[in-house]
Design an enzyme around this catalytic site. Structure first.
Site, mmCIF file in Angstrom:
data_model
loop_
_atom_site.group_PDB
_atom_site.id
_atom_site.type_symbol
_atom_site.label_atom_id
_atom_site.label_comp_id
_atom_site.label_asym_id
_atom_site.label_seq_id
_atom_site.Cartn_x
_atom_site.Cartn_y
_atom_site.Cartn_z
ATOM 1 N N TYR A 196 -13.344 -125.789 110.501
ATOM 2 C CA TYR A 196 -14.485 -125.349 109.704
ATOM 3 C C TYR A 196 -13.967 -124.152 108.911
ATOM 4 C CZ TYR A 196 -17.157 -127.729 113.431
ATOM 5 O OH TYR A 196 -17.638 -128.617 114.352
ATOM 6 N N CYS A 252 -14.823 -120.666 110.348
ATOM 7 C CA CYS A 252 -14.592 -120.432 111.772
ATOM 8 C C CYS A 252 -13.504 -119.374 111.982
ATOM 9 C CB CYS A 252 -14.184 -121.750 112.429
ATOM 10 S SG CYS A 252 -13.497 -121.599 114.088
ATOM 11 N N PHE A 298 -11.757 -118.718 114.636
ATOM 12 C CA PHE A 298 -10.643 -119.243 115.416
ATOM 13 C C PHE A 298 -9.729 -120.106 114.545
ATOM 14 C CE2 PHE A 298 -14.316 -118.619 118.202
ATOM 15 C CZ PHE A 298 -13.786 -117.676 119.069
ATOM 16 N N CYS A 299 -10.317 -120.842 113.621
ATOM 17 C CA CYS A 299 -9.525 -121.604 112.657
ATOM 18 C C CYS A 299 -8.743 -120.652 111.756
ATOM 19 C CB CYS A 299 -10.425 -122.507 111.812
ATOM 20 S SG CYS A 299 -11.369 -123.727 112.766
#
Length: 334
Positions: free
Chosen positions: A109, A112, A114-115
């Site tokens: 995403y 995001c 974490f991405c």
């Protein structure tokens, strides 16, 4: 870490059920909306600001040029030397050509955190990668995977899951020839990487959804850059912003946050204190903790919360150094 509250799921379920009612089978179920919240919980806006460049243009009048020639030459040498040193310090880390994976695909995403941690790692080490934007409602792009969260990174056919695990495993593959750090440095790096996952990310949502205008600002970016249909974009922007405004209040209670901005500023100052005068936690060059902090902050940097953070704390100079050293994205444009 990405769980959304029941309240938010219920709000989005009722609103999105109307938008998806024509699908024929109640597609906007609570479980589907839970997926949306997983995507939106830490959603925020970003801006790809170009790194600033300094140009040196010494001018000499014709009358004084002859007398100043020696001094000007010395000054020019100094400028060139200083510029070269700066470029050396703030250069991307090089990876042996034979260690660079041939095919890297990130399922993500866009907003995001974490991405974005994974992307900061890939960008810094200049590892070319493709991106597949996942629809948080249907997740059809990752139906082939038993693991249903993002990020997912495919590296030469091997599936890697979870941002920290992805970075660890990929680092072992491509950095095996890298000079080993001292035990002290490794312990410090590990400590602050855990701090990012266990504390810093939890401060973000209460800030970017602090009020209705900031929630709409965040969802405007999410819907503009996410993989949504036209109907989903309209519905998700307003229903999601409303839901996450209330979710942020619950998150404040969950993580004992009384003042969201104060918590964000405190986290930023805590990180600067950890640097202890160093340019990066890794010293002359960023380590994995630097990349983790930079990655999760990058999506919010040009939101109101991120601008406030830079204005009211000392983190701005470090962040600018990180922007410079990470440089251009290694993403392969489709």
């Amino acid at each position: 870490m990405r769980r959304a509250s029941t309240l938010a799921s219920c709000v989005l379920s009722r609103t999105l059920a109307t938008a998806h009612g024509r699908a024929g089978s109640g597609a906007a179920s609570i479980s589907v909306q839970h997926r949306l919240l997983q995507a939106a919980l830490y959603g925020s806006s970003t801006s790809n600001a170009d790194a600033q460049r300094r140009w040196f243009s010494p001018l000499f009048s014709s009358s004084s040029a002859q007398r100043a020639s020696v001094g000007a030459a010395g000054a020019l040498i100094g400028v060139v030397a200083a510029t070269s040193l700066s470029q050396e310090v703030y250069a991307k880390e090089s990876v042996p050509p034979e260690a660079v994976p041939k095919d890297v695909v990130l399922y993500q995403y866009e907003a995001c955190p974490f991405c974005n941690k994974v992307k900061a790692f890939l960008d810094y080490y200049d590892i070319p990668y493709k991106v597949v934007e996942v629809n948080p409602l249907s997740k059809k792009e990752i139906k082939w995977s038993d693991y249903k969260k993002v990020p997912i990174l495919m590296v030469d056919g091997e599936q890697l899951n979870d941002s920290s695990a992805i970075i660890d495993k990929l680092g072992q593959k491509i950095l095996s020839k890298k000079k080993a750090d001292s035990t002290l440095e490794e312990d410090e790096e590990t400590k602050w990487r855990k701090w990012v996952d266990n504390h810093l990310v939890h401060v973000l949502s209460p800030n970017i959804y602090r009020n209705t205008s900031e929630a709409l600002e965040s969802f405007d970016y999410i819907t503009s850059n996410g993989n949504f249909s036209f109907t989903e974009k309209i519905t998700v922007k307003y229903a999601g912003a409303a839901a996450m405004y209330f979710v942020s209040k619950n998150l404040k209670k969950k993580y004992n946050i009384t003042d969201e901005r104060a918590a964000l500023y405190e986290a930023a100052e805590t990180w600067v204190d950890a640097l202890n005068g160093r340019e990066f936690l890794g010293g002359a060059k960023p380590n994995l903790a630097d990349l983790a902090v930079f990655g999760v902050l990058r999506p919010i940097r040009y939101l109101r919360s991120g601008k406030d953070m830079v204005e009211h704390t000392r983190i701005g100079e470090w962040y600018t150094r990180m922007e410079n050293v990470v440089g251009d994205s290694a993403r392969i444009k489709a």
